[in-house]
Design an enzyme around this catalytic site. Sequence first.
Site, PDB file in Angstrom:
ATOM      1  N   HIS A 146       0.713   5.090  -8.801  1.00 31.46           N
ATOM      2  CA  HIS A 146       0.311   4.233  -9.215  1.00 31.46           C
ATOM      3  C   HIS A 146      -1.323   4.575 -10.077  1.00 31.46           C
ATOM      4  O   HIS A 146      -2.486   5.520  -9.711  1.00 31.46           O
ATOM      5  CB  HIS A 146      -0.070   3.058  -8.653  1.00 31.46           C
ATOM      6  CG  HIS A 146       0.504   2.709  -8.693  1.00 31.46           C
ATOM      7  ND1 HIS A 146       0.200   2.386  -7.119  1.00 31.46           N
ATOM      8  CD2 HIS A 146       1.453   1.926  -8.931  1.00 31.46           C
ATOM      9  CE1 HIS A 146       1.438   1.582  -6.849  1.00 31.46           C
ATOM     10  NE2 HIS A 146       3.018   1.073  -7.762  1.00 31.46           N
ATOM     11  N   ASP A 187       5.377  -2.456   5.841  1.00 29.01           N
ATOM     12  CA  ASP A 187       5.108  -1.275   5.161  1.00 29.01           C
ATOM     13  C   ASP A 187       4.822  -0.279   6.344  1.00 29.01           C
ATOM     14  O   ASP A 187       3.829   0.670   6.285  1.00 29.01           O
ATOM     15  CB  ASP A 187       4.275  -1.060   3.933  1.00 29.01           C
ATOM     16  CG  ASP A 187       4.654  -1.555   2.578  1.00 29.01           C
ATOM     17  OD1 ASP A 187       5.923  -1.908   2.846  1.00 29.01           O
ATOM     18  OD2 ASP A 187       3.749  -1.700   2.315  1.00 29.01           O
ATOM     19  N   GLU A 212      14.093   0.147  -1.579  1.00 28.82           N
ATOM     20  CA  GLU A 212      12.577   0.627  -0.430  1.00 28.82           C
ATOM     21  C   GLU A 212      13.467  -0.503   0.422  1.00 28.82           C
ATOM     22  O   GLU A 212      13.928  -1.923   0.773  1.00 28.82           O
ATOM     23  CB  GLU A 212      11.524  -0.061  -0.887  1.00 28.82           C
ATOM     24  CG  GLU A 212      10.482  -0.229   0.170  1.00 28.82           C
ATOM     25  CD  GLU A 212       9.185  -1.041  -0.010  1.00 28.82           C
ATOM     26  OE1 GLU A 212       8.665  -0.499  -1.339  1.00 28.82           O
ATOM     27  OE2 GLU A 212       8.390  -1.452   0.690  1.00 28.82           O
ATOM     28  N   ASP A 242      -4.545   4.132  -8.510  1.00 30.00           N
ATOM     29  CA  ASP A 242      -4.666   4.905  -7.232  1.00 30.00           C
ATOM     30  C   ASP A 242      -5.843   5.974  -7.534  1.00 30.00           C
ATOM     31  O   ASP A 242      -6.671   6.203  -6.793  1.00 30.00           O
ATOM     32  CB  ASP A 242      -3.594   5.207  -6.855  1.00 30.00           C
ATOM     33  CG  ASP A 242      -2.189   4.254  -6.380  1.00 30.00           C
ATOM     34  OD1 ASP A 242      -2.521   3.345  -5.757  1.00 30.00           O
ATOM     35  OD2 ASP A 242      -1.836   4.746  -6.221  1.00 30.00           O
TER      36      ASP A 242
HETATM   37  C1  XLS Z   1       5.362  -3.248  -3.230  1.00 32.89           C
HETATM   38  C2  XLS Z   1       5.993  -2.070  -4.085  1.00 32.89           C
HETATM   39  C3  XLS Z   1       5.163  -0.730  -4.629  1.00 32.89           C
HETATM   40  C4  XLS Z   1       5.506   0.229  -5.668  1.00 32.89           C
HETATM   41  C5  XLS Z   1       5.197   1.120  -6.316  1.00 32.89           C
HETATM   42  O1  XLS Z   1       6.139  -3.814  -2.253  1.00 32.89           O
HETATM   43  O2  XLS Z   1       6.831  -0.818  -3.230  1.00 32.89           O
HETATM   44  O3  XLS Z   1       4.099  -0.200  -4.042  1.00 32.89           O
HETATM   45  O4  XLS Z   1       6.912   0.923  -4.582  1.00 32.89           O
HETATM   46  O5  XLS Z   1       4.756  -0.046  -7.632  1.00 32.89           O
HETATM   47 NI    NI Z   2       7.893   0.777  -2.909  1.00 35.20          NI
HETATM   48 NI    NI Z   3       6.654  -2.135  -1.149  1.00 39.46          NI
END
Ligand code: XLS
Ligand code: NI
Ligand code: NI
Length: 431
Positions: free
Chosen positions: A100, A308, A267, A103
Site C-alpha cells: 500500500h 492473519d 483471502e 506502507d
Molecule cells: C485486511 C486486508 C488487507 C488487504 C490489502 O484485512 O486483508 O491487508 O489485503 O489492503
Molecule cells: Ni488481504
Molecule cells: Ni485481511
Amino acid sequence: MTSFFDGIAPIRYEGPQGDNDFAYRHYNPEEVILGKPMKEHLRFAVAYWHSFAWEGNDPFGGQTLIRPWQPQDSMERAKLKADAAFELFGILDAPYFCFHDADVRPEGDSFAENHARLDEITDYFGQKMEETGTGLLWGTANLFSHRRFMSGAATNPDPDVYAYAAATVKSCLDATQRLGGENYVMWGGREGYETLLNTDLAREREQAGRFLCQVVEYARKIGFEGQLLIEPKPQEPTKHQYDYDVATVYGFLKDFGLENEVRVNIECGHAVLAGHSFEHELALAGALGILGSIDMNRNDYQSGWDTDQFPNNVPEVALAYYEILRAGGLGRGGTNFDAKLRRQSIDPADLVLAHVGGMDTCAAGFKAAARMLEDGELEEARQARYAGWDSSDLLGQDLEAIAQRVIEQDLDPQPRSGRQERLENLVNRYL
Ligand code: XLS
Ligand code: NI
Ligand code: NI
C-alpha cells in the site's frame, strides 16, 4: 545497503529429509508440476505492510518489533526499509511483493507531499526490481488507516473525502503501472458502516459503484494491463462491510456492469470470517469466472479473530489449491502472504522462517492438490454423481411438460449415497 538479515543465507530446496530450518522441504521452485514450474503456479508474494510496516501492536499493547527503519517518518528510513524488504525477497527467492502507499512512504502534510514521496519510493523500487528481478504482484491504496477515512473512502458522507480517495487511488494505480504490477487490489476496509442509524445504505452503495467505474475507466485509459481486483471481507474494521464475500461482490459487479472488468482477491481469513471456508469462496469465484488472486493466511479458530497468521495446515491448503487448479490456476494472480508474525516473534530470523514455513505449507498442499487432480478419481466421482444430467433436456422444458412426464413415466426417484466419507478418505490418501 542494509544487512538486517545478517548471516542468513539464501534459502534453498533441500528436500523433505534433513533438519535445516533454513531450507525448503517442499517448495522446489523449478520442479515441473502439471506442465510448468511450481514457482509459476504459486507465484509467491511478500506483503510489505505486515512484514515491514507493522510494529507489533495489538488492541492491548504497543510496539514490540524494534527495527532500524523506525520511526517510520522520513524518506531516508523508508529507503532503509526498502533495502531490508528486498533483502528478504532475495533470501526467500520470492518472485513478488505487494504494498500500500502508506506502507512504503511516511505520511506527509498534504496530498501533494504524499504524492511526491510515493513517486520517489516508486523510483527506488523500480531500480531495485530491475537489479533483483523481483516483480510487483499488486499495488493498492491504504484508504483506511488515516483518520480522514474513518467514515469510509468512496462511501464517505463527505464528497471531499471521496475526492481525496479517488486521487489517492489514481496515484497508486500510476505507481503500480510504472512498476509493471500484475494486479491492482481494492480492499474496502472502511467501506461499510458502524451503525445503520447514521447510514444511507443506498447512497453509499451507489457511491462505491461509481467509484469503481471511475477506477476501471482510468485503468483502461492509461493502458493498465493487469487485473483489477476487489478483496471481499465481511467486517473488521467496520461492523459491516459492503464487499462481504464473493457472492455479494459478484452481485455488486453485475449491478454496475463490471463483471467482466473486475475479479476477486480471496483471502483465507476473510472467507472464514464470512462464515465460509476458503475453498468455498475459491470454488464460487471459479464457477463465476472471477477468480483473480489469493491472500494466503489463517485465522485462529478459537479466538474467531482475523489473526492473519501464516498458513501451516497442509490439508486445508490442499483443498484450496485443488479449487484453484479446477478453476484453471492463478493466472496473473498469485499467492500473497497477507500474514504477520506473532508479536513475540521479534527476531529478523522469525520473519524469514515464517515465510519459509508458509511457502512450504503451500507447496506441500499444492503438490497434493495436483496429485488429486491428475489422478482424477475425485473428479470422476463428482461427474458420476451428475451422470443423469448428461442425457437430460429438463432444463429447457416448462413445468407442465415436466409434470406430465413424471406422471407418464410414473417416476419414483431412489436416493443414492453422497459417499462423503469415502471421498474424505480418498483425499487423505494424497496428503
Ligand atoms: C485486511 C486486508 C488487507 C488487504 C490489502 O484485512 O486483508 O491487508 O489485503 O489492503
Ligand atoms: Ni488481504
Ligand atoms: Ni485481511
